[in-house]
Design an enzyme around this catalytic site. Structure first.
Site, PDB file in Angstrom:
ATOM      1  CG  HIS A 182       2.214  -0.033   4.361  1.00 42.64           C
ATOM      2  ND1 HIS A 182       1.977  -0.933   5.391  1.00 42.64           N
ATOM      3  CD2 HIS A 182       1.068   0.687   4.208  1.00 42.64           C
ATOM      4  CE1 HIS A 182       0.738  -0.750   5.843  1.00 42.64           C
ATOM      5  NE2 HIS A 182       0.174   0.213   5.144  1.00 42.64           N
ATOM      6  CG  ASP A 188      -2.052  -0.928   1.172  1.00 46.67           C
ATOM      7  OD1 ASP A 188      -2.084  -1.758   0.229  1.00 46.67           O
ATOM      8  OD2 ASP A 188      -2.921  -0.871   2.059  1.00 46.67           O
TER       9      ASP A 188
END
Length: 307
Positions: A258, A115
């Site tokens: 992430h 992400d």
């Protein structure tokens, strides 16, 4: 009488002399021409000039450049088609919310997701690790970062990874429908503009499902993709990060990590070990769409077996 005979004789002699002169005049030049070497026949030359070497070189160069561009275009098209496939969801999952796929333990598969990118350095480092291990993952992008780093986004797409929407600003506030539309539609439009991919996956920032974003996404037929294993890489040390992932993982699982939004060096450091441990346990790595395609296939096999 004698005079007449003499005149006839003179006429005959004159005739013979004249005839001989005529024959000599005609035949002698012909004989002379026959004994002389024939002049070479000059071929007719068409008024077409051969191309200069430089011109030939230029033409060859142009043809080579055209062939190269065609080859590059074909490869780009193939990559784009692969990316479209990687990002395409089975229709039955559109408009739904998912935390993982339903797969049996005999066919272990898991999806790595990243992400908050694209992000300088970190995204490239993660791409290199995935490439080295021949793995396709799923990236959920923040629109304003994609606008800032478009070439990074194109690099992810051209490598064949699946692409998802993670809003434009990544905020945790409440949205009315108009605000949610701006956050989601603008991001999807930029993804399609830069990569040619029309994504049908959405992940809400922070996993918040009640602030208007997820509702709008489902209304627009996005699949809201959550996760079953949270690495907590935004706060955990490298070892804890890896333990978090492995403790929660199972077949059909979706792992949250992430590549952007801050310092993700711990994610980069832990990723090779996470991959190695999953491989050791017999897992295959797939994108989120591929994970759901496998669930669809398993359901079809079960239905066929029951008939």
């Amino acid at each position: 009488m004698k005079r007449l005979l003499r005149r006839r004789k003179n006429l005959i002699v004159a005739f013979l002399a004249a005839a001989g002169s005529f024959l000599l005049g005609v035949m002698l030049p012909m004989n002379l021409r026959a004994t002389q070497p024939a002049a070479p026949i000059q071929p007719q030359v068409l008024a077409v000039s051969s191309p200069e070497p430089k011109l030939i070189s230029n033409v060859s160069g142009i043809q080579g450049a055209i062939a190269h561009r065609v080859e590059v275009s074909q490869k780009a098209l193939a990559q784009q088609q692969e990316t479209r496939f990687q990002s395409g969801l089975p229709s039955q999952f559109k408009g739904t919310m998912l935390r993982q796929a339903k797969l049996d333990e005999q066919h272990k598969a898991i999806a790595l997701t990243f992400d908050d990118g694209p992000w300088p350095t970190t995204t490239t480092q993660i791409l290199d690790i995935l490439k080295k291990n021949n793995i396709k993952a799923t990236f959920f992008w923040v629109g304003r970062y994609l606008q800032t780093y478009p070439e990074l986004g194109k690099q992810v797409a051209s490598a064949g990874h699946a692409l998802g929407n993670h809003t434009w600003n990544h905020q945790y506030i409440k949205y009315n429908e108009e605000g949610a539309a701006r956050e989601i539609d603008r991001t999807s439009a930029l993804i399609e503009e830069l990569t040619g991919v029309k994504t049908s996956m959405f992940r809400p920032p922070g996993g918040i499902l009640n602030n208007g974003l997820a509702a709008y996404a489902q209304k627009k037929n996005y699949a809201v993709i959550m996760w079953s294993a949270d690495s907590l890489d935004w706060r955990a040390a490298t070892q804890s990060l890896m333990d978090n992932v492995m403790r929660q993982a199972n077949s059909g699982g979706i792992v949250l990590m992430h590549d952007g939004g801050g310092n993700r060096s711990r994610t980069v450091q832990a990723l090779p070990d996470i991959i190695a441990r999953f491989k050791k346990e017999g897992y295959q790595f797939v994108t989120v769409p591929e994970l759901l395609q496998r669930q669809e296939q398993e359901l079809k096999h079960q239905e066929t077996a029951q008939k």
